[in-house]
Design a protein around this motif. Structure first.
Motif, PDB file in Angstrom:
ATOM      1  N   SER A   1      66.800  66.922  12.437  1.00 22.00           N
ATOM      2  CA  SER A   1      66.488  68.053  13.052  1.00 22.00           C
ATOM      3  C   SER A   1      64.933  67.928  13.882  1.00 22.00           C
ATOM      4  O   SER A   1      65.014  68.596  15.014  1.00 22.00           O
ATOM      5  CB  SER A   1      66.258  68.965  12.082  1.00 22.00           C
ATOM      6  OG  SER A   1      67.504  69.222  11.323  1.00 22.00           O
ATOM      7  N   GLU A   2      64.198  67.235  13.457  1.00 18.28           N
ATOM      8  CA  GLU A   2      62.972  67.116  14.381  1.00 18.28           C
ATOM      9  C   GLU A   2      62.463  65.688  14.593  1.00 18.28           C
ATOM     10  O   GLU A   2      61.514  65.610  15.335  1.00 18.28           O
ATOM     11  CB  GLU A   2      61.656  67.587  13.114  1.00 18.28           C
ATOM     12  CG  GLU A   2      62.000  69.068  12.858  1.00 18.28           C
ATOM     13  CD  GLU A   2      61.204  69.372  11.657  1.00 18.28           C
ATOM     14  OE1 GLU A   2      60.166  68.450  10.969  1.00 18.28           O
ATOM     15  OE2 GLU A   2      61.081  70.390  11.157  1.00 18.28           O
TER      16      GLU A   2
ATOM     17  N   ASP B   1      68.073  64.226   7.669  1.00 14.57           N
ATOM     18  CA  ASP B   1      66.834  64.870   7.495  1.00 14.57           C
ATOM     19  C   ASP B   1      66.372  64.450   5.986  1.00 14.57           C
ATOM     20  O   ASP B   1      65.218  64.362   5.689  1.00 14.57           O
ATOM     21  CB  ASP B   1      66.970  66.591   7.552  1.00 14.57           C
ATOM     22  CG  ASP B   1      67.132  66.880   8.841  1.00 14.57           C
ATOM     23  OD1 ASP B   1      66.839  65.962   9.771  1.00 14.57           O
ATOM     24  OD2 ASP B   1      67.595  68.273   8.999  1.00 14.57           O
TER      25      ASP B   1
ATOM     26  N   LYS C   1      68.425  73.831   5.664  1.00 14.05           N
ATOM     27  CA  LYS C   1      69.203  74.102   6.797  1.00 14.05           C
ATOM     28  C   LYS C   1      68.750  73.409   7.976  1.00 14.05           C
ATOM     29  O   LYS C   1      67.840  73.258   8.572  1.00 14.05           O
ATOM     30  CB  LYS C   1      69.017  75.487   7.240  1.00 14.05           C
ATOM     31  CG  LYS C   1      70.263  76.253   8.076  1.00 14.05           C
ATOM     32  CD  LYS C   1      70.101  77.664   8.021  1.00 14.05           C
ATOM     33  CE  LYS C   1      70.793  78.282   9.444  1.00 14.05           C
ATOM     34  NZ  LYS C   1      72.161  77.887   9.756  1.00 14.05           N
ATOM     35  N   PRO C   2      69.834  72.435   8.629  1.00 17.47           N
ATOM     36  CA  PRO C   2      69.553  71.576   9.812  1.00 17.47           C
ATOM     37  C   PRO C   2      69.260  72.325  11.192  1.00 17.47           C
ATOM     38  O   PRO C   2      69.780  73.464  11.313  1.00 17.47           O
ATOM     39  CB  PRO C   2      70.270  70.632   9.854  1.00 17.47           C
ATOM     40  CG  PRO C   2      71.614  71.087   9.309  1.00 17.47           C
ATOM     41  CD  PRO C   2      71.144  72.236   8.572  1.00 17.47           C
ATOM     42  N   TYR C   3      68.508  71.822  12.081  1.00 19.81           N
ATOM     43  CA  TYR C   3      68.487  72.246  13.408  1.00 19.81           C
ATOM     44  C   TYR C   3      69.055  71.294  14.395  1.00 19.81           C
ATOM     45  O   TYR C   3      68.853  69.985  14.498  1.00 19.81           O
ATOM     46  CB  TYR C   3      66.928  72.464  13.850  1.00 19.81           C
ATOM     47  CG  TYR C   3      66.907  72.791  15.264  1.00 19.81           C
ATOM     48  CD1 TYR C   3      67.200  73.968  15.984  1.00 19.81           C
ATOM     49  CD2 TYR C   3      66.584  71.866  16.391  1.00 19.81           C
ATOM     50  CE1 TYR C   3      67.070  74.148  17.246  1.00 19.81           C
ATOM     51  CE2 TYR C   3      66.434  72.001  17.718  1.00 19.81           C
ATOM     52  CZ  TYR C   3      66.839  73.358  18.155  1.00 19.81           C
ATOM     53  OH  TYR C   3      66.812  73.361  19.417  1.00 19.81           O
ATOM     54  N   GLU C   4      70.249  71.836  15.147  1.00 22.21           N
ATOM     55  CA  GLU C   4      70.906  70.658  15.910  1.00 22.21           C
ATOM     56  C   GLU C   4      70.670  71.242  17.276  1.00 22.21           C
ATOM     57  O   GLU C   4      70.414  72.405  17.858  1.00 22.21           O
ATOM     58  CB  GLU C   4      72.225  70.927  15.713  1.00 22.21           C
ATOM     59  CG  GLU C   4      73.112  70.006  16.605  1.00 22.21           C
ATOM     60  CD  GLU C   4      74.085  69.174  16.268  1.00 22.21           C
ATOM     61  OE1 GLU C   4      74.316  67.998  16.402  1.00 22.21           O
ATOM     62  OE2 GLU C   4      74.795  69.738  15.231  1.00 22.21           O
TER      63      GLU C   4
ATOM     64  N   LEU D   1      73.753  66.037   9.513  1.00 23.20           N
ATOM     65  CA  LEU D   1      72.203  66.225  10.244  1.00 23.20           C
ATOM     66  C   LEU D   1      71.410  66.268   8.702  1.00 23.20           C
ATOM     67  O   LEU D   1      70.143  65.659   8.479  1.00 23.20           O
ATOM     68  CB  LEU D   1      71.578  67.490  10.874  1.00 23.20           C
ATOM     69  CG  LEU D   1      71.721  67.095  12.503  1.00 23.20           C
ATOM     70  CD1 LEU D   1      71.632  68.579  13.175  1.00 23.20           C
ATOM     71  CD2 LEU D   1      70.554  66.219  12.830  1.00 23.20           C
ATOM     72  N   GLU D   2      71.782  67.282   7.725  1.00 26.12           N
ATOM     73  CA  GLU D   2      71.185  67.363   6.410  1.00 26.12           C
ATOM     74  C   GLU D   2      70.796  66.069   6.033  1.00 26.12           C
ATOM     75  O   GLU D   2      69.817  65.909   5.434  1.00 26.12           O
ATOM     76  CB  GLU D   2      71.942  68.100   5.516  1.00 26.12           C
ATOM     77  CG  GLU D   2      72.314  69.534   5.814  1.00 26.12           C
ATOM     78  CD  GLU D   2      73.794  69.578   6.834  1.00 26.12           C
ATOM     79  OE1 GLU D   2      73.867  69.031   7.879  1.00 26.12           O
ATOM     80  OE2 GLU D   2      74.696  70.134   6.193  1.00 26.12           O
TER      81      GLU D   2
END
Ligand code: SF4
Length: 366
Positions: free
Chosen positions: A98-99, A73, A306-309, A69-70
Motif C-alpha cells: 500500500s505504501e 503490507d 484495509k490496503p490501498y491500491e 496487498l494485505e
C-alpha cells in the motif's frame, strides 16, 4: 541441449502451426494458466504464428502477482519490527504494497534477505538465535512442498525462532472461480505443467466434468505450448471435453506422491484472497494444528488492514484475462520494470513484464 532444443525445433513448430491452422473452423478463447507460459508465448512470438481465430487469454498463474496487498503490507509490518529477519524470494521484494515495498524497507534499514529456498531460512534462524526469522512463503503447489519440509524440519530441530508467513495458493479452485463467473470467455485451459507435476491431473478431471471444457496439461517450450493448443483445438472442434496430458515427459496422472503427502501432513486448504479475484474457498494453504506455532501471522498477531491500491493499476483485470497489458494506460509509460506500479510488471512470471520485454518486437494481439 537435450530436452530443450527439440522443444524449440523450427520444423516441429511450423508443423504444429499448420495442424492448428487447418483444424480450426471458428473463434476459440484459450487461457494459458501459467505466467511462465505467457512469457514463452511472447518470447517466441507465438501469437503472430497462430491463426486469428485463436485468442490466447493470459491467466492468473503468477503467484507473486496474485498475492494480495494485505499480505505484502503484513510482510512490511514484520520487516519494520525489532529483532526480525524477513526472508523471501527475490521477486517479492519489489512488489509494491500500500505504501512501500520490501526493497525500500531494506534500504531504510530493515533486515530483509533474499533466499533461494525456505531451507536457507532455517539455517539463518539457527545462526541467529537472538532474532526471529520469518519466511514470506509465496507460490503455487510447486514451491509449497519445500516450505512444508522446512516447517517439519524446524519442528524436528525444535527451532523456536523460525516461522512462516504463509501465502501459498492452489490453482484448481481459482480456475473453478474463473469458470463460475457468468461473463467468462474461456473455451479451454492450458494447465500449468509444473503444478500438475506435483499434484497430478485428478483435480482437473473434476473441473472438466463440471464445466464440460477441455483442459490440456501443457509445458513451457514453444513446441509444448503449440502441442497444448493443437490438442485443445482438436477437442473443441470435436465438441469433446476432458483432460489431456501434453506434458507427459514430466507429468504423471497421480503427480508426485511424496510431495503430496508432505503437503497433506503440514497444510490444510482454506479460504484465500487472490489479488483481482477476491476470496476463493479452499484456494490457499494454512498450517495444520501440529504446526500452527510456526504461523507468523499468529505468532506476531498480524491484522488484515484495509490496503490501498494505486488507482492506475488494473492488475485484477490483467490477472483474470479481461484486459491485456498493452491496454493499460500506464503500460510502458509510468509503469515499467524499473518503476513498477503493480506486481504483474515486477514478477518474472507477470504478464505485464512479458509484454514489456517482448511486445515491442512482436506484432501479436495487444
Ligand atoms: S502495466 Fe503496470 S499499472 Fe498496468 S496493469 Fe500492469 S502492473 Fe498494473
Amino acid at each position: 541441449m537435450k530436452y530443450i532444443d527439440e522443444y524449440r525445433d523450427r520444423e516441429l513448430v511450423e508443423k504444429l502451426v499448420r495442424k492448428i491452422t487447418s483444424g480450426v473452423s471458428r473463434e476459440w478463447n484459450i487461457m494459458e494458466v501459467c505466467g511462465g507460459q505467457t512469457h514463452a508465448i511472447m518470447k517466441y512470438n507465438l501469437l503472430q504464428l497462430l491463426p486469428p481465430e485463436i485468442k490466447l487469454i493470459h491467466g492468473p498463474g503468477c503467484p507473486v502477482c496474485v498475492t494480495p496487498l494485505e499480505q505484502i503490507d503484513q510482510a512490511i509490518h514484520l520487516a519494520r519490527m525489532d529483532r526480525i529477519i524477513l526472508t523471501s524470494f527475490g521477486d517479492m521484494l519489489r512488489v509494491p504494497g500500500s505504501e512501500s515495498d520490501l526493497l525500500s524497507e531494506k534500504a531504510a534499514g530493515g533486515d530483509i534477505r533474499m533466499v533461494y529456498s525456505p531451507l536457507d531460512t532455517l539455517e539463518l534462524a539457527t545462526s541467529n538465535p537472538g532474532k526471529e526469522v520469518v519466511f514470506f512463503a509465496v507460490g503455487f503447489e510447486t514451491t509449497a512442498p519445500a516450505v512444508a519440509m522446512a516447517v517439519r524440519e524446524a519442528q524436528k530441530r525444535n527451532l523456536k525462532n523460525f516461522s512462516v508467513l504463509v501465502s501459498h495458493v492452489l490453482v484448481p479452485p481459482a480456475l473453478d472461480a474463473l469458470l463460475s463467473a457468468p461473463d467468462h470467455q474461456i473455451d479451454a485451459f492450458l494447465a500449468a505443467g509444473h503444478v500438475c507435476a506435483i499434484m497430478g491431473t485428478e483435480e482437473y478431471e473434476a473441473l472438466t466434468e463440471k464445466y464440460t471444457l477441455p483442459i490440456v496439461v501443457t509445458g513451457f517450450e514453444p513446441v509444448d505450448i503449440l502441442l497444448g493448443i493443437s490438442q485443445a483445438i482438436e477437442m473443441l472442434e470435436a465438441q469433446k471435453h476432458g483432460v489431456y496430458n501434453a506434458y507427459s515427459r514430466i507429468v504423471k496422472p497421480l503427480g508426485n506422491l511424496k510431495a503430496k503427502q508432505l503437503l497433506e501432513e503440514v497444510f490444510v486448504p482454506g479460504e484465500r484472497t487472490w489479488r483481482g479475484m477476491g476470496a476463493i474457498p479452499n484456494s490457499g494453504l494454512k498450517l495444520r494444528d501440529p504446526y500452527r506455532s510456526y504461523d507468523a501471522a499468529r505468532r506476531f498477531r498480524l491484522k488484515n488492514k484495509k490496503p490501498y491500491e494505486a488507482g492506475s493499476c488494473m492488475a485484477g483485470l490483467i490477472l483474470t484475462g479481461k484486459k491485456r497489458p498493452a491496454e493499460c494506460f500506464s503500460f510502458g509509460t509510468t509503469c515499467t520494470p524499473e518503476s513498477p506500479l503493480g506486481a504483474p510488471m515486477v514478477s518474472s512470471e507477470g504478464a505485464c513484464a512479458a509484454y514489456y520485454r517482448y511486445y515491442r518486437t512482436s506484432t501479436g494481439q495487444p
